[in-house]
Design an enzyme around this catalytic site. Structure first.
Site, PDB file in Angstrom:
ATOM      1  N   GLY A  28       0.791  -1.213   0.000  1.00 21.61           N
ATOM      2  CA  GLY A  28       0.000   0.000   0.000  1.00 21.61           C
ATOM      3  C   GLY A  28       0.825   1.266   0.000  1.00 21.61           C
ATOM      4  O   GLY A  28       0.340   2.333  -0.382  1.00 21.61           O
ATOM      5  N   ASP A  30       5.745  -9.952  14.808  1.00 22.19           N
ATOM      6  CA  ASP A  30       5.126 -10.304  13.524  1.00 22.19           C
ATOM      7  C   ASP A  30       5.816 -11.505  12.893  1.00 22.19           C
ATOM      8  O   ASP A  30       6.068 -11.534  11.688  1.00 22.19           O
ATOM      9  CB  ASP A  30       5.164  -9.105  12.572  1.00 22.19           C
TER      10      ASP A  30
END
Length: 527
Positions: A101, A218
């Site tokens: 993005g 993560d």
């Protein structure tokens, strides 16, 4: 419901899902040492006499033969010595490795200065997209600063960081082995000895981050890369939380649900123990083909993580079953690795009994999978959906205002290995002591890097006064940084040179995607 995988490709552009980070400060500059040997007036006078003698056929106190002379080409590069200014035009675009993005990731070749001809991964982020959200900006800074600070054999290396009026650029080492996710997608599941190797290297990387007060948060197959030899490299540090030491907790809801620890989901506060839960979830994924708790949708997955019993396949060994149970404990305080020993507690488990940790750290243990690569530019281990696209870095026509650009001051970085290579390249030390030493200009080597205050990207108030901490010795180069000029110009820069895909002598098709993993966990190729 099919799980949407964040498919950003190689070194994904930051995905700022409710992230938090802290701003940092510290500027570094180049200082030039005083000339090594300026010479006295007597020496200069003697040198003048020498020149006069040389003009008359070299008769005099010194007879100079050609074997004592060094020839080198006079050019702008050799005369104007010092670190080059890194900019987009220093790199040739080769392939697209991923999209996100906030920008793209390219495979590039450096075409000027130090490291000419070397292949890198170039992560390009659009400032205009990042500055819309304060947390996005803070996490972009955090990722860049963590990459600068952390140097470890199993963590990706940052080589350069620079900016233009509208974009940020991170130049990272190119990891041609691709994502561990791709190997899981192809193999379906790993044998225990294969999983043991990868988990051992990952545990060393996590332990190093924890020593520096950094929680990774993560851990998943998509964020674990393999180098050309098959060794692990952690990437994507956008979700990391810094300054979390013993007794400190944070409350941010972030991560990938299937690998997320219960305390994050409950927002009850979490610490470095969440990384060991994620390691357990990753281990389960490697050995069974899916994470331990998955549902038809986000809510059902969370409910299973918080409430359901852990189901272990009967084919797992006793050591594997025991390690999974201890890593996937819902009570974080009793979880393996949550104690003061951290990574040492995990590595002492019998599942890793055959690992020689010193040899593993030195990368002397042969990986279970070595990528079959045709060249340094080989992209066969990456998703062909991206690599077959024509690489284009759009013109930099969205420059921010000067005030908006202030948040990106200090972004520029040059790896210490590059500085050392520049320093060695331009030393011009004579092999034999020559009379020319007395009549030539003294050399001016680049000095060691020094701290100076005033930058917004440093590492705390004490950064400008304290000496940089000496990193733990690993079989690689030590840490250090270099500040270069920051381009704040609003002018649009020309697109980078483009090399068409599938060109050159080495052309190799990507390996077939054998869909052995559960349907809802397979790769989603929709952008």
């Amino acid at each position: 419901m099919r799980r949407r995988r964040r498919r950003d490709g190689f070194y994904p552009a930051p995905d700022f899902r409710d992230r938090e980070a802290e701003d940092m400060a510290g500027v570094f500059d180049i200082d030039l040492d005083q000339p090594e040997d300026a010479g006295s007036e007597d020496e200069l006078e003697e040198g003048g006499q020498l020149n006069e003698s040389m003009d008359h056929g070299g008769v005099g106190p010194y007879e100079l033969g050609m074997e004592h002379c060094e020839k080198f080409e006079i050019s702008e590069t050799s005369v104007n010595r010092g670190p080059e200014k890194i900019r987009p035009e220093c790199f040739e675009l080769l392939r697209v490795l991923g999209k996100g993005g906030y920008g793209k990731v390219f495979q590039v070749r450096k075409v000027t200065g130090a490291n000419t001809g070397k292949i890198f991964a170039m992560k390009v982020l659009k400032k205009a997209m990042i500055v819309r959200n304060a947390k996005d900006t803070a996490h972009t800074k955090a990722e860049r600063n963590i990459l600068e600070e952390v140097k470890h054999p199993f963590i990706v290396d940052l080589i350069y960081a620079f900016q233009t009026g509208g974009k940020l650029y991170l130049i990272l080492e190119y990891l041609s082995g691709g994502e561990l996710f791709m190997q899981l997608e192809r193999e379906g599941i790993f044998m225990e000895d294969t999983a043991c190797f990868y988990l051992a290297e990952i545990s060393m990387a996590l332990g190093h981050l924890h020593q520096k007060g950094i929680i990774y948060r993560d851990l998943k197959p998509e964020n674990i890369m393999l180098n050309h030899q098959g060794h692990v490299k952690l990437t994507d540090f956008g979700l990391c939380k810094e300054s979390i030491h013993d007794g400190t907790v944070t409350h941010t809801f972030c991560g990938t649900i299937e690998y997320m620890a219960p305390e994050i989901l409950m927002r009850s506060g979490h610490n470095r123990a969440v990384d060991w839960w994620s390691l357990g979830a990753l281990m389960y994924d490697m050995l069974t083909g899916a994470p331990p708790f998955t549902g038809e949708n986000r809510k059902k997955t969370i409910d299973k993580i918080l409430k359901c019993k852990l189901n272990l396949p009967p084919y797992l060994t006793q050591e594997a079953r025991d390690l999974l149970k201890k890593l996937l404990k819902r009570n974080a305080a009793s979880r393996l690795g949550a104690g003061p020993g951290d990574a040492g507690e995990v590595q002492a488990h019998p599942f890793f009994r055959h690992i020689n940790w010193e040899e593993l750290l030195a990368r002397k243990v042969e990986p279970p999978f070595k990528p079959l690569l045709q060249s340094e530019e080989d992209v066969s281990q990456f998703d062909s959906k991206f690599t077959r696209q024509t690489p284009v870095d759009s013109p930099d026509d969205s420059a921010l205002s000067e005030s908006a650009n202030q948040v990106f001051l200090g972004f520029t970085y040059v790896a210490p290995s590059v500085l050392e290579s520049v320093k060695e390249k331009f030393s011009f030390e004579p092999k034999i002591r020559s009379p020319r030493r007395f009549i030539g200009s003294p050399r001016t080597p680049v000095s060691p890097v020094k701290f100076s205050p005033g930058d917004f990207w440093g590492r705390g108030a004490s950064a400008s006064t304290a000496n940089p901490q000496t990193p733990v010795e690993y079989p690689m180069e030590t840490s250090g940084i270099e500040q270069m000029d920051v381009t704040m110009s609003g002018e649009a820069s020309a697109p980078l040179p483009i090399r068409q895909p599938n060109s050159g002598p080495y052309k190799k098709q990507a390996f077939p995607m054998i869909s052995k993993r559960p349907e809802h966990l397979r790769m989603n190729l929709e952008l």
